[in-house]
Design a protein around this motif. Structure first.
Motif, PDB file in Angstrom:
ATOM      1  N   ARG A  84       0.835  -1.208   0.000  1.00 24.57           N
ATOM      2  CA  ARG A  84       0.000   0.000   0.000  1.00 24.57           C
ATOM      3  C   ARG A  84       0.876   1.267   0.000  1.00 24.57           C
ATOM      4  O   ARG A  84       0.683   2.188  -0.779  1.00 24.57           O
ATOM      5  CB  ARG A  84      -0.900  -0.012   1.235  1.00 24.57           C
ATOM      6  CG  ARG A  84      -2.023   1.028   1.236  1.00 24.57           C
ATOM      7  CD  ARG A  84      -2.762   1.014   2.559  1.00 24.57           C
ATOM      8  NE  ARG A  84      -3.241  -0.308   2.930  1.00 24.57           N
ATOM      9  CZ  ARG A  84      -4.368  -0.852   2.493  1.00 24.57           C
ATOM     10  NH1 ARG A  84      -5.140  -0.163   1.657  1.00 24.57           N
ATOM     11  NH2 ARG A  84      -4.721  -2.056   2.873  1.00 24.57           N
ATOM     12  N   ARG A  85       1.870   1.277   0.877  1.00 26.23           N
ATOM     13  CA  ARG A  85       2.760   2.440   0.991  1.00 26.23           C
ATOM     14  C   ARG A  85       3.650   2.572  -0.242  1.00 26.23           C
ATOM     15  O   ARG A  85       3.955   3.679  -0.694  1.00 26.23           O
ATOM     16  CB  ARG A  85       3.619   2.317   2.251  1.00 26.23           C
ATOM     17  CG  ARG A  85       2.824   2.394   3.540  1.00 26.23           C
ATOM     18  CD  ARG A  85       3.721   2.123   4.752  1.00 26.23           C
ATOM     19  NE  ARG A  85       2.936   2.059   5.987  1.00 26.23           N
ATOM     20  CZ  ARG A  85       3.444   1.804   7.193  1.00 26.23           C
ATOM     21  NH1 ARG A  85       4.745   1.587   7.317  1.00 26.23           N
ATOM     22  NH2 ARG A  85       2.684   1.770   8.247  1.00 26.23           N
ATOM     23  N   ALA A  86       4.105   1.426  -0.769  1.00 24.31           N
ATOM     24  CA  ALA A  86       5.022   1.438  -1.915  1.00 24.31           C
ATOM     25  C   ALA A  86       4.371   2.024  -3.169  1.00 24.31           C
ATOM     26  O   ALA A  86       5.062   2.541  -4.046  1.00 24.31           O
ATOM     27  CB  ALA A  86       5.532   0.037  -2.202  1.00 24.31           C
ATOM     28  N   LEU A  87       3.030   1.941  -3.264  1.00 20.03           N
ATOM     29  CA  LEU A  87       2.321   2.450  -4.450  1.00 20.03           C
ATOM     30  C   LEU A  87       2.008   3.941  -4.367  1.00 20.03           C
ATOM     31  O   LEU A  87       1.363   4.485  -5.261  1.00 20.03           O
ATOM     32  CB  LEU A  87       1.036   1.650  -4.683  1.00 20.03           C
ATOM     33  CG  LEU A  87       1.243   0.278  -5.341  1.00 20.03           C
ATOM     34  CD1 LEU A  87      -0.020  -0.556  -5.246  1.00 20.03           C
ATOM     35  CD2 LEU A  87       1.689   0.415  -6.790  1.00 20.03           C
ATOM     36  N   VAL A 123      -2.178  -3.936 -10.686  1.00 18.72           N
ATOM     37  CA  VAL A 123      -3.023  -2.810 -10.287  1.00 18.72           C
ATOM     38  C   VAL A 123      -4.310  -2.819 -11.108  1.00 18.72           C
ATOM     39  O   VAL A 123      -4.274  -2.886 -12.345  1.00 18.72           O
ATOM     40  CB  VAL A 123      -2.284  -1.462 -10.475  1.00 18.72           C
ATOM     41  CG1 VAL A 123      -3.193  -0.293 -10.132  1.00 18.72           C
ATOM     42  CG2 VAL A 123      -1.036  -1.431  -9.596  1.00 18.72           C
ATOM     43  N   LEU A 124      -5.440  -2.757 -10.406  1.00 18.80           N
ATOM     44  CA  LEU A 124      -6.748  -2.765 -11.053  1.00 18.80           C
ATOM     45  C   LEU A 124      -7.596  -1.601 -10.530  1.00 18.80           C
ATOM     46  O   LEU A 124      -7.370  -1.116  -9.419  1.00 18.80           O
ATOM     47  CB  LEU A 124      -7.495  -4.074 -10.738  1.00 18.80           C
ATOM     48  CG  LEU A 124      -6.771  -5.390 -11.040  1.00 18.80           C
ATOM     49  CD1 LEU A 124      -7.472  -6.537 -10.334  1.00 18.80           C
ATOM     50  CD2 LEU A 124      -6.741  -5.638 -12.537  1.00 18.80           C
ATOM     51  N   GLU A 159      -7.273   7.151 -10.051  1.00 22.79           N
ATOM     52  CA  GLU A 159      -5.873   7.007  -9.605  1.00 22.79           C
ATOM     53  C   GLU A 159      -5.158   5.859 -10.315  1.00 22.79           C
ATOM     54  O   GLU A 159      -4.012   5.542  -9.993  1.00 22.79           O
ATOM     55  CB  GLU A 159      -5.817   6.788  -8.091  1.00 22.79           C
ATOM     56  CG  GLU A 159      -6.123   8.032  -7.277  1.00 22.79           C
ATOM     57  CD  GLU A 159      -5.747   7.861  -5.807  1.00 22.79           C
ATOM     58  OE1 GLU A 159      -5.168   6.819  -5.446  1.00 22.79           O
ATOM     59  OE2 GLU A 159      -6.028   8.787  -5.038  1.00 22.79           O
ATOM     60  N   LEU A 160      -5.823   5.242 -11.274  1.00 28.59           N
ATOM     61  CA  LEU A 160      -5.249   4.079 -11.951  1.00 28.59           C
ATOM     62  C   LEU A 160      -3.921   4.415 -12.637  1.00 28.59           C
ATOM     63  O   LEU A 160      -2.913   3.726 -12.458  1.00 28.59           O
ATOM     64  CB  LEU A 160      -6.255   3.531 -12.971  1.00 28.59           C
ATOM     65  CG  LEU A 160      -5.997   2.130 -13.522  1.00 28.59           C
ATOM     66  CD1 LEU A 160      -5.894   1.106 -12.396  1.00 28.59           C
ATOM     67  CD2 LEU A 160      -7.072   1.740 -14.510  1.00 28.59           C
ATOM     68  N   PRO A 174      -4.240   2.864  -2.534  1.00 28.24           N
ATOM     69  CA  PRO A 174      -4.931   1.583  -2.702  1.00 28.24           C
ATOM     70  C   PRO A 174      -6.060   1.417  -1.684  1.00 28.24           C
ATOM     71  O   PRO A 174      -5.916   1.802  -0.523  1.00 28.24           O
ATOM     72  CB  PRO A 174      -3.821   0.558  -2.458  1.00 28.24           C
ATOM     73  CG  PRO A 174      -2.561   1.284  -2.778  1.00 28.24           C
ATOM     74  CD  PRO A 174      -2.790   2.685  -2.337  1.00 28.24           C
ATOM     75  N   GLN A 175      -7.169   0.832  -2.136  1.00 33.45           N
ATOM     76  CA  GLN A 175      -8.322   0.650  -1.249  1.00 33.45           C
ATOM     77  C   GLN A 175      -8.503  -0.802  -0.829  1.00 33.45           C
ATOM     78  O   GLN A 175      -8.981  -1.073   0.260  1.00 33.45           O
ATOM     79  CB  GLN A 175      -9.594   1.162  -1.946  1.00 33.45           C
ATOM     80  CG  GLN A 175      -9.546   2.678  -2.171  1.00 33.45           C
ATOM     81  CD  GLN A 175     -10.843   3.215  -2.749  1.00 33.45           C
ATOM     82  OE1 GLN A 175     -11.484   2.541  -3.552  1.00 33.45           O
ATOM     83  NE2 GLN A 175     -11.228   4.412  -2.348  1.00 33.45           N
ATOM     84  N   LYS A 176      -8.132  -1.707  -1.705  1.00 35.24           N
ATOM     85  CA  LYS A 176      -8.217  -3.124  -1.362  1.00 35.24           C
ATOM     86  C   LYS A 176      -6.991  -3.849  -1.910  1.00 35.24           C
ATOM     87  O   LYS A 176      -6.487  -3.503  -2.968  1.00 35.24           O
ATOM     88  CB  LYS A 176      -9.478  -3.757  -1.963  1.00 35.24           C
ATOM     89  CG  LYS A 176     -10.781  -3.296  -1.311  1.00 35.24           C
ATOM     90  CD  LYS A 176     -11.945  -4.076  -1.895  1.00 35.24           C
ATOM     91  CE  LYS A 176     -13.262  -3.664  -1.236  1.00 35.24           C
ATOM     92  NZ  LYS A 176     -14.404  -4.430  -1.789  1.00 35.24           N
TER      93      LYS A 176
END
Length: 342
Positions: free
Chosen positions: A262-265, A315-316, A290-291, A270-272
């Motif tokens: 989550r932090r790395a992105l 990533v989706l 945010e994609l 990220p939500q899920k």
């Protein structure tokens, strides 16, 4: 014990070249032995000794574990003549080898550290020969940042990536693209890292473009990210400039892999996250808007996040993530029904 003129010569040369007297003495003996072998066309190994009476020369043969020495039939005048020539010619070569060997051993201890040098020559293939003072190193084109160019006299700061010998000759390889170069720059710039209060847990780079760094603090109250970035970004900006403007994201480490991903992105949110541990793969859902941010230009953001965490990241959009989840549920239910029928 070496006496007289030879001793004075050895002392003088040792002082001039900043070498131990034993090393200089060995170099002189080797030089004389090489010169005698060449002059007298001798194939056997030769050993030279310095005595109070002068220079003694022996041929050396081995019988099993024994070393047998036989005095060489050569006049003192011949020995002195050849020795005088050797002192001028071969001795300089032997000294150069001795200095090179000492330099090799000293720099072997510095492998993995940052070194400084001056460009001596730029080769046609783009590789750069760098003078480190006692020995030359090579900064290959592949280890240079994109767009970097060098000319003789330029100063270079780089990671001493590898110190080895190839066919008996020392080879020192430098790098400015390796992740550890960034790690060492952080150590230089941030005292808290040097002191062990903050640990650099992982580094991922696309040299010259962007990097991600994960840091952790021994004390939970500390803000390792803020400390590493510095007031108004001064610390990280200085490192970025050294790396040709490479953008550096600093995140806080987490032992929870989902949280680390989550932090790395960042800068995406990220939500899920769905983890597939056996595949070391994660599917991450981000808001539709945010994609592109999560993936990054040319896929750089997600690529670096994958390198940093060691997990493959898909990533989706949140919508696609939920659709995929629903599809998997239906597939599992279908398999369950088949099992019941069986």
């Amino acid at each position: 014990m070496v006496k007289g003129a030879l001793q004075k010569l050895i002392e003088q040369v040792a002082e001039e070249h900043d070498l131990p007297e034993k090393v200089v003495e060995k170099a002189l003996k080797n030089a004389i032995a090489i010169a005698i072998k060449r002059d007298k066309k001798i194939r056997d190994n030769i050993e030279v000794e310095f005595t109070d009476e002068g220079i003694k020369v022996y041929t050396v043969k081995r019988k099993g574990n024994k070393k047998l020495k036989f005095p060489l039939d050569i006049s003192p005048e011949d020995v002195n003549r050849i020795a005088a020539f050797a002192a001028k010619e071969e001795f300089l070569r032997e000294l150069e080898k001795a200095e090179q060997e000492r330099g090799f051993l000293e720099f072997k201890e510095l492998e993995g550290e940052i070194v400084y040098g001056i460009v001596r020559k730029v080769l046609e293939n783009g590789d750069v020969i760098v003078d480190l003072g006692k020995i030359d190193a090579i900064l290959p084109k592949r280890e240079q940042l994109p767009g970097e160019s060098y000319k003789p006299g330029d100063r270079v700061k780089a990671l001493l990536l590898e110190v080895k010998k190839v066919r008996g000759e020392p080879l020192l390889i430098l790098s400015r693209t390796h992740p550890n170069f960034l790690k060492k720059l952080l150590e230089q710039e941030v005292p808290e890292i040097r002191e062990g209060l903050i640990e650099v847990k992982a580094v991922a780079r696309i040299p010259g473009e962007r990097a991600k760094v994960a840091v952790d603090a021994k004390e939970m109250k500390m803000d390792p990210v803020g400390i590493v970035v510095g007031l108004k970004g001064t610390r990280i900006q200085k490192i970025s400039e050294e790396l040709g403007g490479e953008k550096i994201d600093v995140i806080r480490w987490s032992d929870d892999i989902a949280e680390l991903i989550r932090r790395a992105l960042a800068p995406a949110h990220p939500q899920k996250i769905r983890l597939f541990p056996y595949e070391k793969r994660a599917e991450v859902a981000v808001p539709e808007e945010e994609l592109s941010l999560a993936i990054g230009k040319k896929g750089i953001n997600v690529k670096l996040a994958s390198k940093l965490t060691g997990w493959h990241i898909d990533v989706l959009s949140l919508k696609d993530f939920e659709k995929l989840e629903e599809l998997r549920k239906k597939e599992n239910e279908g398999e369950g029904e088949k099992s019941s029928e069986a």
